[in-house]
Design a protein around this motif. Structure first.
Motif: not given
Length: 102
Positions: A19-31, A78-83
């Motif tokens: 879940y962490l990559p999705f939270i980071l992308v969403g949070g930084f995109l909102a900012l 399968n490659n969550l590091s991209c997020f």
């Protein structure tokens, strides 16, 4: 909620790391979006604000298929590091923008 199901399938530490990559992308995109649209409202004359936002949203929608195609090829479920890389990139853009426009 999906988290209890994932907790039964895999260790809870691993479930949160998914879940962490999705939270980071969403949070930084909102900012980034908040900063960008605030700046546009600040520099644009009120009588042209609707037109400017219309152009921004139209250009964003026009490039959406191209972005979906490119990132569909680059990113894999399968490659969550991209997020994480995308989230960090958005964070760097947002921080640079804030630093330049103090």
């Amino acid at each position: 909620m999906l988290l209890p199901v994932l907790g039964e399938i895999m260790p809870l530490n691993l479930a949160w790391s998914i879940y962490l990559p999705f939270i980071l992308v969403g949070g930084f995109l909102a900012l980034f979006n908040i900063s960008f649209y605030t700046y546009i409202q600040y520099i644009c004359d009120n009588k042209y604000l609707g037109r400017v936002f219309s152009v921004i949203f139209t250009v964003a929608i026009l490039f959406m298929p191209l972005g979906s195609f490119i990132f569909g090829q680059v990113m894999s479920i399968n490659n969550l590091s991209c997020f994480v890389v995308a989230g960090v990139g958005i964070f760097i853009l947002n921080t640079g923008y804030a630093w330049l426009h103090k």
